[in-house]
Scaffold this motif. Structure first.
Motif, PDB file in Angstrom:
ATOM      1  N   ALA A  68       0.822  -1.204   0.000  1.00  0.00           N
ATOM      2  CA  ALA A  68       0.000   0.000   0.000  1.00  0.00           C
ATOM      3  C   ALA A  68       0.863   1.265   0.000  1.00  0.00           C
ATOM      4  O   ALA A  68       0.569   2.230  -0.716  1.00  0.00           O
ATOM      5  N   ALA A  69       1.907   1.267   0.807  1.00  0.00           N
ATOM      6  CA  ALA A  69       2.788   2.442   0.859  1.00  0.00           C
ATOM      7  C   ALA A  69       3.430   2.699  -0.505  1.00  0.00           C
ATOM      8  O   ALA A  69       3.488   3.855  -0.961  1.00  0.00           O
ATOM      9  N   ASP A  70       3.909   1.662  -1.167  1.00  0.00           N
ATOM     10  CA  ASP A  70       4.488   1.827  -2.505  1.00  0.00           C
ATOM     11  C   ASP A  70       3.455   2.394  -3.470  1.00  0.00           C
ATOM     12  O   ASP A  70       3.755   3.292  -4.277  1.00  0.00           O
ATOM     13  N   HIS A  71       2.242   1.876  -3.402  1.00  0.00           N
ATOM     14  CA  HIS A  71       1.186   2.351  -4.294  1.00  0.00           C
ATOM     15  C   HIS A  71       0.837   3.810  -4.006  1.00  0.00           C
ATOM     16  O   HIS A  71       0.640   4.606  -4.936  1.00  0.00           O
ATOM     17  N   LEU A  72       0.753   4.174  -2.736  1.00  0.00           N
ATOM     18  CA  LEU A  72       0.388   5.539  -2.378  1.00  0.00           C
ATOM     19  C   LEU A  72       1.422   6.550  -2.853  1.00  0.00           C
ATOM     20  O   LEU A  72       1.067   7.653  -3.308  1.00  0.00           O
ATOM     21  N   LEU A  73       2.691   6.198  -2.779  1.00  0.00           N
ATOM     22  CA  LEU A  73       3.728   7.104  -3.260  1.00  0.00           C
ATOM     23  C   LEU A  73       3.580   7.344  -4.765  1.00  0.00           C
ATOM     24  O   LEU A  73       3.741   8.472  -5.247  1.00  0.00           O
ATOM     25  N   LYS A  74       3.235   6.298  -5.500  1.00  0.00           N
ATOM     26  CA  LYS A  74       2.994   6.455  -6.930  1.00  0.00           C
ATOM     27  C   LYS A  74       1.732   7.280  -7.185  1.00  0.00           C
ATOM     28  O   LYS A  74       1.684   8.081  -8.127  1.00  0.00           O
ATOM     29  N   ALA A  75       0.719   7.087  -6.356  1.00  0.00           N
ATOM     30  CA  ALA A  75      -0.523   7.834  -6.517  1.00  0.00           C
ATOM     31  C   ALA A  75      -0.290   9.332  -6.339  1.00  0.00           C
ATOM     32  O   ALA A  75      -0.803  10.148  -7.117  1.00  0.00           O
ATOM     33  N   PHE A  76       0.485   9.710  -5.336  1.00  0.00           N
ATOM     34  CA  PHE A  76       0.758  11.132  -5.119  1.00  0.00           C
ATOM     35  C   PHE A  76       1.690  11.686  -6.190  1.00  0.00           C
ATOM     36  O   PHE A  76       1.566  12.851  -6.583  1.00  0.00           O
ATOM     37  N   GLU A  77       2.599  10.858  -6.658  1.00  0.00           N
ATOM     38  CA  GLU A  77       3.492  11.302  -7.728  1.00  0.00           C
ATOM     39  C   GLU A  77       2.702  11.622  -9.002  1.00  0.00           C
ATOM     40  O   GLU A  77       2.976  12.616  -9.685  1.00  0.00           O
ATOM     41  N   GLN A  78       1.699  10.782  -9.297  1.00  0.00           N
ATOM     42  CA  GLN A  78       0.911  10.968 -10.512  1.00  0.00           C
ATOM     43  C   GLN A  78      -0.403  11.714 -10.257  1.00  0.00           C
ATOM     44  O   GLN A  78      -1.158  11.975 -11.192  1.00  0.00           O
ATOM     45  N   PHE A 104      -7.021   3.749 -11.172  1.00  0.00           N
ATOM     46  CA  PHE A 104      -5.611   3.710 -10.794  1.00  0.00           C
ATOM     47  C   PHE A 104      -5.399   2.762  -9.618  1.00  0.00           C
ATOM     48  O   PHE A 104      -4.451   1.971  -9.601  1.00  0.00           O
ATOM     49  N   ASN A 105      -6.288   2.815  -8.647  1.00  0.00           N
ATOM     50  CA  ASN A 105      -6.107   2.015  -7.432  1.00  0.00           C
ATOM     51  C   ASN A 105      -6.268   0.520  -7.661  1.00  0.00           C
ATOM     52  O   ASN A 105      -5.798  -0.282  -6.842  1.00  0.00           O
TER      53      ASN A 105
END
Length: 411
Positions: free
Chosen positions: A320-330, A337-338
């Protein structure tokens, strides 16, 4: 009570158990403002079997070696290097993981009161994580540009909310269409004892697969200071079908079962029997949607065969943390996306969950279990093979094939 204050964050994590704490820890120092909302006040108990699989320690090492070292040095626990399986015919089989030919990392038995508090203390004091204990989430509102969370004490807003709030997840209940299915849900009860006779004081946990409990089991897990975690876990559909009261069943086994009652003659219960639910990972559910993710038990990631969920909870926190960092980046928080998070969850976990579900289904047939134990007692190579299967998902797949049993008959 102040219910008008509105606090703005980037991420709101609901639940400070292993999944929520690991997710927060992995996001720390990444430039995000994080709220961690927890209904209890730490240290708090979590009704559980208290078993930590080797995967738990491996996950901590992957996060930070110092984290696993901190656990080993500071958390009260009992080493587990062997497992005793008691078949429906009451014959037992011990699997020793200290065998040099089949090494495996040791697991542990540690009260969740201690283990969860250890993880919680890792995030206390981190500047970008604000902790709100004693806050009960009452309502979530998923809007186009933000998600709103209201507790019994204040209001919050964020770009995304993470549901790490366990089997009775309010995030799951309010933001998804996931429904409880008793065929994919287990019920459990637990009671702490001291003074149990014949308790394996060194490194063994016991799983008793009594016929009337299948496809569940009765357990005795040895804890430090002469204590033990004793309980039952059963598929909820079977509990309902047989009209079983698990609390009464646990008491009945302890007091009357011919195989174990003598061991509890001088035992002292340390608490009333506690009940809990286990949403097992025997089916795929929605783990995300517009502006939310689900972790751990809230995402039904508990192993169907063992009932262990802490390893997958920690793993889901990392994913989840890895995904969230990508979500904020994009700057993407939408459901399309999720869904990538769901795919990654099941890419890493589904094979093992599916195999464990198959093993759980096999337990409905006590003759198969008796056959395996009888064969392993008489044949060292069979015992070695079964030990290897406990640590290897690919080998466990063989248990689903009729040809495997045909070979054992002639072995």
């Amino acid at each position: 009570m102040n219910t008008t204050k509105h606090d703005d964050f980037d991420v709101i994590i609901v639940g400070a158990g292993p999944a929520g704490c690991i997710c927060a820890l992995q996001l720390a120092g990444k430039g995000l403002k994080i709220a961690l909302i927890e209904r209890a006040v730490f240290p708090r108990d979590k009704i559980c079997g208290d078993a930590l699989s080797p995967d738990v320690i491996n996950q901590l090492k992957l996060i930070d070696v110092s984290l696993s070292q901190g656990f080993l040095q500071s958390v009260r626990k009992k080493d587990v290097n062997s497992i005793r399986f008691v078949a429906p015919n009451y014959k037992h089989l011990d699997f020793h993981f200290t065998n040099p030919n089949h090494p495996a990392s040791a697991g542990y038995i540690a009260k969740r009161l201690d283990f969860d508090n250890f993880l919680f203390n890792q995030i206390k004091g981190l500047g970008d994580i604000t902790i709100f204990e004693d806050h009960q989430v009452e309502q979530l509102e998923n809007l186009e540009n933000e998600v709103l969370v209201r507790t019994d004490k204040r209001r919050f807003s964020a770009s995304i909310v993470v549901g790490a709030d366990g089997a009775q997840s309010v995030v799951n209940r309010q933001l998804t269409n996931n429904k409880v299915d008793r065929d994919h849900y287990c019920a459990g009860v637990r009671q702490y004892f001291e003074g149990i006779d014949e308790l394996h004081q060194t490194d063994c946990i016991e799983l008793h697969f009594y016929k009337e409990l299948l496809p569940g089991y009765f357990w005795i897990f040895s804890l430090p200071n002469g204590q033990a975690n004793v309980g039952i876990g059963m598929l909820s559909s079977e509990v309902s079908r047989q009209k079983i009261n698990l609390k009464e069943k646990l008491t009945d086994i302890i007091q009357h079962h011919l195989h174990v009652k003598h061991r509890f003659k001088d035992a002292k219960p340390l608490e009333a029997i506690q009940g809990f639910g286990l949403p097992i990972g025997s089916r795929k559910v929605a783990c995300s949607g517009h502006r939310f993710l689900l972790l751990g038990d809230a995402a039904s990631l508990i192993d169907p065969f063992t009932g262990e969920g802490i390893g997958n909870a920690i793993r889901s926190g990392r994913i989840a943390a890895d995904h969230l960092l990508k979500a904020f980046e994009q700057k993407r928080f939408d459901a399309d996306f999720n869904i990538r998070y769901d795919r990654e969850i099941y890419r890493r976990m589904w094979t093992e969950l599916r195999v464990s579900r198959s093993m759980q289904k096999m337990l409905k047939y006590p003759g198969i279990f008796n056959f395996l134990v009888n064969k392993a007692q008489k044949n060292e190579s069979v015992r070695t093979l079964l030990t290897s299967m406990l640590n290897n998902t690919d080998l466990r797949k063989e248990l689903r094939k009729p040809s495997f049993y045909t070979k054992l008959i002639f072995k």
